[in-house]
Design an enzyme around this catalytic site. Structure first.
Site, PDB file in Angstrom:
ATOM      1  N   TYR A 110       0.834  -1.209   0.000  1.00  0.00           N
ATOM      2  CA  TYR A 110       0.000   0.000   0.000  1.00  0.00           C
ATOM      3  C   TYR A 110       0.873   1.266   0.000  1.00  0.00           C
ATOM      4  O   TYR A 110       0.649   2.194  -0.785  1.00  0.00           O
ATOM      5  CB  TYR A 110      -0.893  -0.041   1.239  1.00  0.00           C
ATOM      6  N   LYS A 132       1.092   4.221  -2.814  1.00  0.00           N
ATOM      7  CA  LYS A 132       0.717   5.603  -2.496  1.00  0.00           C
ATOM      8  C   LYS A 132       1.888   6.568  -2.687  1.00  0.00           C
ATOM      9  O   LYS A 132       1.695   7.720  -3.072  1.00  0.00           O
ATOM     10  CB  LYS A 132       0.177   5.681  -1.063  1.00  0.00           C
TER      11      LYS A 132
HETATM   12  P1  NDP Z   1     -13.336   2.573   0.934  1.00  0.00           P
HETATM   13  O1  NDP Z   1     -12.787   1.213   1.167  1.00  0.00           O
HETATM   14  O2  NDP Z   1     -14.446   3.091   1.798  1.00  0.00           O
HETATM   15  O3  NDP Z   1     -13.772   2.717  -0.612  1.00  0.00           O
HETATM   16  C1  NDP Z   1     -12.882   2.329  -1.620  1.00  0.00           C
HETATM   17  C2  NDP Z   1     -13.426   2.786  -2.935  1.00  0.00           C
HETATM   18  O4  NDP Z   1     -12.509   2.393  -3.973  1.00  0.00           O
HETATM   19  C3  NDP Z   1     -14.772   2.123  -3.256  1.00  0.00           C
HETATM   20  O5  NDP Z   1     -15.556   3.031  -3.960  1.00  0.00           O
HETATM   21  C4  NDP Z   1     -14.345   0.975  -4.166  1.00  0.00           C
HETATM   22  O6  NDP Z   1     -15.340   0.550  -5.058  1.00  0.00           O
HETATM   23  C5  NDP Z   1     -13.220   1.621  -4.939  1.00  0.00           C
HETATM   24  N1  NDP Z   1     -12.332   0.652  -5.581  1.00  0.00           N
HETATM   25  C6  NDP Z   1     -11.456  -0.189  -4.976  1.00  0.00           C
HETATM   26  N2  NDP Z   1     -10.827  -0.926  -5.902  1.00  0.00           N
HETATM   27  C7  NDP Z   1     -11.308  -0.552  -7.110  1.00  0.00           C
HETATM   28  C8  NDP Z   1     -11.064  -0.944  -8.449  1.00  0.00           C
HETATM   29  N3  NDP Z   1     -10.199  -1.912  -8.761  1.00  0.00           N
HETATM   30  N4  NDP Z   1     -11.762  -0.346  -9.432  1.00  0.00           N
HETATM   31  C9  NDP Z   1     -12.654   0.619  -9.160  1.00  0.00           C
HETATM   32  N5  NDP Z   1     -12.939   1.036  -7.912  1.00  0.00           N
HETATM   33  C10 NDP Z   1     -12.275   0.458  -6.905  1.00  0.00           C
HETATM   34  O7  NDP Z   1     -12.069   3.538   0.995  1.00  0.00           O
HETATM   35  P2  NDP Z   1     -11.911   5.031   1.520  1.00  0.00           P
HETATM   36  O8  NDP Z   1     -13.046   5.862   1.103  1.00  0.00           O
HETATM   37  O9  NDP Z   1     -11.524   4.968   2.933  1.00  0.00           O
HETATM   38  O10 NDP Z   1     -10.583   5.439   0.709  1.00  0.00           O
HETATM   39  C11 NDP Z   1     -10.604   6.148  -0.503  1.00  0.00           C
HETATM   40  C12 NDP Z   1      -9.179   6.469  -0.895  1.00  0.00           C
HETATM   41  O11 NDP Z   1      -8.547   7.184   0.152  1.00  0.00           O
HETATM   42  C13 NDP Z   1      -8.331   5.217  -1.124  1.00  0.00           C
HETATM   43  O12 NDP Z   1      -7.450   5.435  -2.202  1.00  0.00           O
HETATM   44  C14 NDP Z   1      -7.563   5.077   0.181  1.00  0.00           C
HETATM   45  O13 NDP Z   1      -6.356   4.405  -0.001  1.00  0.00           O
HETATM   46  C15 NDP Z   1      -7.353   6.530   0.535  1.00  0.00           C
HETATM   47  N6  NDP Z   1      -7.107   6.761   1.952  1.00  0.00           N
HETATM   48  C16 NDP Z   1      -8.014   6.383   2.915  1.00  0.00           C
HETATM   49  C17 NDP Z   1      -7.755   6.625   4.243  1.00  0.00           C
HETATM   50  C18 NDP Z   1      -8.709   6.260   5.319  1.00  0.00           C
HETATM   51  O14 NDP Z   1      -8.345   6.420   6.505  1.00  0.00           O
HETATM   52  N7  NDP Z   1      -9.904   5.790   5.051  1.00  0.00           N
HETATM   53  C19 NDP Z   1      -6.503   7.284   4.659  1.00  0.00           C
HETATM   54  C20 NDP Z   1      -5.631   7.636   3.576  1.00  0.00           C
HETATM   55  C21 NDP Z   1      -5.937   7.386   2.286  1.00  0.00           C
HETATM   56  P3  NDP Z   1     -16.424  -0.589  -4.639  1.00  0.00           P
HETATM   57  O15 NDP Z   1     -17.506   0.117  -3.874  1.00  0.00           O
HETATM   58  O16 NDP Z   1     -16.875  -1.120  -5.939  1.00  0.00           O
HETATM   59  O17 NDP Z   1     -15.681  -1.591  -3.801  1.00  0.00           O
END
Ligand code: NDP
Length: 234
Positions: free
Chosen positions: A140, A144
């Site tokens: 990860y 990132k």
């Molecule tokens: P969630 O797990 O709540 O949501 C992840 C999202 O990414 C979902 O919409 C999911 O779609 C989509 N997704 C994952 N893989 C794919 C793929 N192969 N193709 C298309 N869509 C995909 O994550 P968060 O909202 O927490 O995180 C969003 C971003 O922020 C991420 O990049 C994460 O790494 C980053 N982030 C999050 C933090 C946190 O504390 N939450 C901290 C720092 C960064 P589906 O609904 O179809 O699964």
């Protein structure tokens, strides 16, 4: 003016907060989902960002409904945490394929329309872990950190065409992703955050909204932390 926006993974979590924030500003906002659908107030397009053909089809659909993408928020991402010595090669490559190569796929597809329009905004959602590293997150963190080099390279390539590529690096945000953490991990994280709390998704959205604005035209290749001070100094 209402701009055409696409937020990957905008069907839930941080992506949904970003999508709603930009929609509230008056933009036309589309979000990708992988089959679960999208909230009624947003245009949902189905795409798995690990598949370039699905990415292309999703962009074509967005273009048909709201015009070429002017603001791209590359937000979709996954984790698959385990210590280096236990990490299988496919755990590494799958996370990098979704988080880093996925961002490359959408950026490349979006650049076409932005170059034609001679204007564009790309915002990549990275993580504090991309800058500080995280035990159990070799895959990860690498993905990132890679976003920073990618955004800065895009800045060098496209910066003269009114296209910006910036990175937002959130700390811990209240979403499904952090819900999956154990109580122990949660308490340890809180101890290290100067703000003493997790972020709300809307707090990440505000940073994205600013970087996507006209006012941020001269901010390019930047990394904006939204982490309550967790990653200070990086
Ligand atoms: P969630 O797990 O709540 O949501 C992840 C999202 O990414 C979902 O919409 C999911 O779609 C989509 N997704 C994952 N893989 C794919 C793929 N192969 N193709 C298309 N869509 C995909 O994550 P968060 O909202 O927490 O995180 C969003 C971003 O922020 C991420 O990049 C994460 O790494 C980053 N982030 C999050 C933090 C946190 O504390 N939450 C901290 C720092 C960064 P589906 O609904 O179809 O699964």
């Amino acid at each position: 003016m209402a701009r055409s926006v696409l937020v990957t993974g905008g069907n839930r979590g941080i992506g949904l907060a970003i999508a709603r924030d930009l929609a509230a500003r008056g933009d036309k906002v589309a979000v990708t989902h992988r089959g679960s659908g999208a909230p009624d107030d947003l245009l949902g397009v189905q795409a798995d960002i690990t598949d370039a053909e699905q990415v292309d089809a999703a962009f074509s659909e967005v273009e048909k409904h709201q015009g070429a993408v002017e603001v791209l928020v590359s937000n979709a991402g996954i984790t698959d945490d385990t210590l280096l010595m236990r990490m299988e090669e496919d755990q590494f490559t799958q996370v990098v394929d979704a988080n880093l190569a996925g961002a490359y796929r959408v950026a490349k597809r979006a650049a076409r329309g932005m170059l034609r329009a001679k204007w564009g905004r790309m915002v990549f959602i990275s993580s504090v872990v991309g800058l500080t590293g995280g035990a159990g997150q070799v895959n990860y963190a690498a993905s990132k950190a890679g976003l920073v080099g990618m955004a800065r390279s895009i800045t060098r390539e496209l910066g003269s065409r009114n296209i910006t590529a910036n990175v937002v690096a959130p700390g811990f945000v209240v979403t499904d992703m952090t819900d999956a953490l154990s109580e122990e991990q949660r308490a340890a994280a809180l101890d290290r955050i100067p703000a003493g709390r997790y972020a709300e998704p809307g707090e990440v959205a505000s940073a994205v909204n600013f970087l996507a604005s006209d006012e941020a035209a001269y901010i390019n290749g930047a990394v904006l932390p939204v982490d309550g001070g967790l990653g200070m100094g990086h």
